[in-house]
Design a protein around this motif. Structure first.
Motif, PDB file in Angstrom:
ATOM      1  N   VAL A  94     -47.017 -50.914 -28.298  1.00  0.00           N
ATOM      2  CA  VAL A  94     -46.439 -50.835 -26.953  1.00  0.00           C
ATOM      3  C   VAL A  94     -45.830 -49.470 -26.664  1.00  0.00           C
ATOM      4  O   VAL A  94     -45.010 -48.968 -27.420  1.00  0.00           O
ATOM      5  N   ASN A  95     -46.318 -48.871 -25.571  1.00  0.00           N
ATOM      6  CA  ASN A  95     -45.643 -47.720 -24.974  1.00  0.00           C
ATOM      7  C   ASN A  95     -45.118 -48.213 -23.629  1.00  0.00           C
ATOM      8  O   ASN A  95     -45.879 -48.313 -22.660  1.00  0.00           O
ATOM      9  N   ALA A  96     -43.861 -48.542 -23.586  1.00  0.00           N
ATOM     10  CA  ALA A  96     -43.301 -49.150 -22.377  1.00  0.00           C
ATOM     11  C   ALA A  96     -42.882 -48.102 -21.339  1.00  0.00           C
ATOM     12  O   ALA A  96     -42.346 -48.454 -20.290  1.00  0.00           O
ATOM     13  N   GLY A  97     -43.136 -46.812 -21.624  1.00  0.00           N
ATOM     14  CA  GLY A  97     -42.705 -45.774 -20.677  1.00  0.00           C
ATOM     15  C   GLY A  97     -41.194 -45.823 -20.522  1.00  0.00           C
ATOM     16  O   GLY A  97     -40.460 -46.118 -21.476  1.00  0.00           O
ATOM     17  N   ALA A  98     -40.718 -45.565 -19.309  1.00  0.00           N
ATOM     18  CA  ALA A  98     -39.271 -45.514 -19.086  1.00  0.00           C
ATOM     19  C   ALA A  98     -38.580 -46.858 -19.350  1.00  0.00           C
ATOM     20  O   ALA A  98     -37.375 -46.893 -19.632  1.00  0.00           O
ATOM     21  N   PHE A  99     -39.329 -47.975 -19.293  1.00  0.00           N
ATOM     22  CA  PHE A  99     -38.714 -49.273 -19.616  1.00  0.00           C
ATOM     23  C   PHE A  99     -38.138 -49.277 -21.032  1.00  0.00           C
ATOM     24  O   PHE A  99     -37.225 -50.043 -21.336  1.00  0.00           O
ATOM     25  N   SER A 100     -38.716 -48.424 -21.902  1.00  0.00           N
ATOM     26  CA  SER A 100     -38.232 -48.367 -23.288  1.00  0.00           C
ATOM     27  C   SER A 100     -36.734 -48.099 -23.349  1.00  0.00           C
ATOM     28  O   SER A 100     -36.066 -48.496 -24.296  1.00  0.00           O
ATOM     29  N   HIS A 101     -36.227 -47.414 -22.348  1.00  0.00           N
ATOM     30  CA  HIS A 101     -34.843 -46.937 -22.421  1.00  0.00           C
ATOM     31  C   HIS A 101     -33.818 -47.926 -21.869  1.00  0.00           C
ATOM     32  O   HIS A 101     -32.632 -47.731 -22.059  1.00  0.00           O
ATOM     33  N   TYR A 102     -34.294 -48.974 -21.180  1.00  0.00           N
ATOM     34  CA  TYR A 102     -33.294 -49.890 -20.593  1.00  0.00           C
ATOM     35  C   TYR A 102     -33.730 -51.346 -20.447  1.00  0.00           C
ATOM     36  O   TYR A 102     -32.914 -52.184 -20.025  1.00  0.00           O
ATOM     37  N   GLY A 138     -46.790 -49.179 -20.251  1.00  0.00           N
ATOM     38  CA  GLY A 138     -45.882 -49.492 -19.150  1.00  0.00           C
ATOM     39  C   GLY A 138     -45.899 -48.471 -18.026  1.00  0.00           C
ATOM     40  O   GLY A 138     -46.907 -47.808 -17.764  1.00  0.00           O
ATOM     41  N   ALA A 139     -44.740 -48.321 -17.431  1.00  0.00           N
ATOM     42  CA  ALA A 139     -44.610 -47.622 -16.146  1.00  0.00           C
ATOM     43  C   ALA A 139     -45.125 -46.193 -16.178  1.00  0.00           C
ATOM     44  O   ALA A 139     -44.801 -45.411 -17.082  1.00  0.00           O
ATOM     45  N   ASN A 140     -45.940 -45.874 -15.197  1.00  0.00           N
ATOM     46  CA  ASN A 140     -46.459 -44.523 -14.909  1.00  0.00           C
ATOM     47  C   ASN A 140     -47.517 -44.037 -15.895  1.00  0.00           C
ATOM     48  O   ASN A 140     -48.037 -42.931 -15.725  1.00  0.00           O
ATOM     49  N   ILE A 170     -46.386 -32.226 -21.267  1.00  0.00           N
ATOM     50  CA  ILE A 170     -45.587 -33.170 -22.072  1.00  0.00           C
ATOM     51  C   ILE A 170     -46.460 -34.300 -22.616  1.00  0.00           C
ATOM     52  O   ILE A 170     -46.359 -34.676 -23.792  1.00  0.00           O
ATOM     53  N   TYR A 171     -47.331 -34.842 -21.757  1.00  0.00           N
ATOM     54  CA  TYR A 171     -48.064 -36.055 -22.138  1.00  0.00           C
ATOM     55  C   TYR A 171     -49.519 -35.806 -22.521  1.00  0.00           C
ATOM     56  O   TYR A 171     -50.198 -36.736 -22.977  1.00  0.00           O
ATOM     57  N   GLY A 172     -50.026 -34.570 -22.323  1.00  0.00           N
ATOM     58  CA  GLY A 172     -51.418 -34.271 -22.651  1.00  0.00           C
ATOM     59  C   GLY A 172     -52.331 -34.436 -21.449  1.00  0.00           C
ATOM     60  O   GLY A 172     -51.917 -34.893 -20.380  1.00  0.00           O
ATOM     61  N   SER A 179     -52.873 -36.458 -15.234  1.00  0.00           N
ATOM     62  CA  SER A 179     -52.353 -35.589 -14.165  1.00  0.00           C
ATOM     63  C   SER A 179     -50.825 -35.523 -14.190  1.00  0.00           C
ATOM     64  O   SER A 179     -50.229 -34.675 -13.556  1.00  0.00           O
ATOM     65  N   ARG A 180     -50.175 -36.413 -14.941  1.00  0.00           N
ATOM     66  CA  ARG A 180     -48.709 -36.450 -14.973  1.00  0.00           C
ATOM     67  C   ARG A 180     -48.187 -35.549 -16.100  1.00  0.00           C
ATOM     68  O   ARG A 180     -48.449 -35.825 -17.278  1.00  0.00           O
ATOM     69  N   ASP A 181     -47.466 -34.511 -15.745  1.00  0.00           N
ATOM     70  CA  ASP A 181     -46.847 -33.619 -16.741  1.00  0.00           C
ATOM     71  C   ASP A 181     -47.744 -33.405 -17.959  1.00  0.00           C
ATOM     72  O   ASP A 181     -47.360 -33.752 -19.098  1.00  0.00           O
ATOM     73  N   PHE A 209     -31.050 -39.410 -21.518  1.00  0.00           N
ATOM     74  CA  PHE A 209     -31.348 -40.826 -21.221  1.00  0.00           C
ATOM     75  C   PHE A 209     -32.549 -41.345 -22.006  1.00  0.00           C
ATOM     76  O   PHE A 209     -32.718 -42.552 -22.158  1.00  0.00           O
ATOM     77  N   ARG A 210     -33.383 -40.429 -22.509  1.00  0.00           N
ATOM     78  CA  ARG A 210     -34.562 -40.865 -23.271  1.00  0.00           C
ATOM     79  C   ARG A 210     -34.263 -41.029 -24.768  1.00  0.00           C
ATOM     80  O   ARG A 210     -35.126 -41.496 -25.523  1.00  0.00           O
ATOM     81  N   THR A 211     -33.086 -40.618 -25.193  1.00  0.00           N
ATOM     82  CA  THR A 211     -32.845 -40.600 -26.644  1.00  0.00           C
ATOM     83  C   THR A 211     -32.573 -42.005 -27.197  1.00  0.00           C
ATOM     84  O   THR A 211     -32.622 -42.213 -28.401  1.00  0.00           O
ATOM     85  N   LEU A 215     -44.674 -46.948 -29.411  1.00  0.00           N
ATOM     86  CA  LEU A 215     -45.448 -45.710 -29.341  1.00  0.00           C
ATOM     87  C   LEU A 215     -44.992 -44.873 -28.147  1.00  0.00           C
ATOM     88  O   LEU A 215     -44.712 -45.425 -27.074  1.00  0.00           O
ATOM     89  N   HIS A 216     -44.900 -43.574 -28.360  1.00  0.00           N
ATOM     90  CA  HIS A 216     -44.645 -42.635 -27.257  1.00  0.00           C
ATOM     91  C   HIS A 216     -45.530 -41.420 -27.447  1.00  0.00           C
ATOM     92  O   HIS A 216     -45.701 -40.932 -28.573  1.00  0.00           O
ATOM     93  N   LEU A 217     -46.045 -40.909 -26.350  1.00  0.00           N
ATOM     94  CA  LEU A 217     -46.844 -39.676 -26.403  1.00  0.00           C
ATOM     95  C   LEU A 217     -45.960 -38.485 -26.738  1.00  0.00           C
ATOM     96  O   LEU A 217     -46.307 -37.635 -27.565  1.00  0.00           O
ATOM     97  N   SER A 218     -44.829 -38.392 -26.060  1.00  0.00           N
ATOM     98  CA  SER A 218     -43.875 -37.314 -26.305  1.00  0.00           C
ATOM     99  C   SER A 218     -42.895 -37.757 -27.389  1.00  0.00           C
ATOM    100  O   SER A 218     -42.978 -38.897 -27.874  1.00  0.00           O
ATOM    101  N   ASN A 219     -41.980 -36.879 -27.748  1.00  0.00           N
ATOM    102  CA  ASN A 219     -40.883 -37.273 -28.644  1.00  0.00           C
ATOM    103  C   ASN A 219     -39.636 -37.431 -27.778  1.00  0.00           C
ATOM    104  O   ASN A 219     -38.934 -36.460 -27.508  1.00  0.00           O
TER     105      ASN A 219
HETATM  106  C1  DQA Z   1     -42.969 -42.044 -22.792  1.00  0.00           C
HETATM  107  C2  DQA Z   1     -41.568 -41.437 -22.870  1.00  0.00           C
HETATM  108  C3  DQA Z   1     -40.655 -42.056 -21.831  1.00  0.00           C
HETATM  109  O1  DQA Z   1     -39.367 -41.451 -21.890  1.00  0.00           O
HETATM  110  C4  DQA Z   1     -41.221 -41.827 -20.449  1.00  0.00           C
HETATM  111  O2  DQA Z   1     -40.400 -42.451 -19.481  1.00  0.00           O
HETATM  112  C5  DQA Z   1     -42.636 -42.236 -20.304  1.00  0.00           C
HETATM  113  C6  DQA Z   1     -43.552 -41.962 -21.397  1.00  0.00           C
HETATM  114  C7  DQA Z   1     -43.942 -41.314 -23.753  1.00  0.00           C
HETATM  115  O3  DQA Z   1     -45.022 -41.858 -23.966  1.00  0.00           O
HETATM  116  O4  DQA Z   1     -43.641 -40.218 -24.225  1.00  0.00           O
HETATM  117  O5  DQA Z   1     -43.051 -42.710 -19.270  1.00  0.00           O
HETATM  118  O6  DQA Z   1     -42.894 -43.402 -23.203  1.00  0.00           O
END
Ligand code: DQA
Length: 152
Positions: A80-88, A16-18, A29-31, A24-26, A117-119, A106-110
């Motif tokens: 599915v790693n929905a990125g920030a969509f996972s949270h809302y 998903g998003a981003n 945190i994300y590798g 290149s993004r953080d 807001f990510r919890t 799936l998430h790259l980070s914890n």
């Molecule tokens: C993410 C964690 C989310 O909180 C964040 O918004 C992401 C990536 C992860 O893979 O760790 O975009 O899903």
């Protein structure tokens, strides 16, 4: 003609998003792996197991909902790693809830160890299992995890 056995050998990977910005993004945190690197490693793992992996990435919630709906009858499982969509995104929650096969969230980070807001993930209640915090290594691991859950 697509048979049930074809469907049950196909994994749909959705990012998903981003997540198009990976590499290149953080990177702390994300590798440092790019999205292409990560998809390649997941696909290689799938092929080693005799499975096919298809991939879809979008920054648009509606496109992800549509991709999940298209997976019904086309894929035996979803990672599915929905990125920030996972949270809302209750729309993605509902779409996944209508998918009949196993779902690995799936998430790259914890996210549970990050900002408040990510919890919470609205996807977890409809997921079969969750893998988080292993950065890129989580992707091939998710493929290995979902393989035995898909009907043969
Ligand atoms: C993410 C964690 C989310 O909180 C964040 O918004 C992401 C990536 C992860 O893979 O760790 O975009 O899903």
């Amino acid at each position: 003609m697509t048979t049930d056995s074809d469907v049950n050998k196909r994994i749909m990977l959705i990012n998903g998003a981003n997540l198009n910005l990976l590499g290149s993004r953080d990177p702390g945190i994300y590798g440092t792996e790019t999205l292409d690197d990560i998809v390649d490693s997941a696909r290689n793992q799938a092929e080693e197991l005799g499975l096919e992996l298809r991939h879809f990435q979008s920054n648009s919630e509606g496109e992800i909902v549509d991709a999940i709906a298209r997976s019904r009858g086309n894929s035996g499982g979803i990672i599915v790693n929905a990125g920030a969509f996972s949270h809302y995104s209750w729309a993605i929650h509902d779409a996944l809830g209508a998918f009949p096969g196993p779902i690995i969230e799936l998430h790259l980070s914890n996210p549970g160890a990050r900002e408040e807001f990510r919890t919470k993930s609205v996807i977890t209640p409809v997921a079969t299992a969750v893998i988080s915090g292993l950065k890129a290594r989580g992707y091939p691991l998710a493929v290995r995890a979902i393989a035995p859950l898909m009907a043969s």
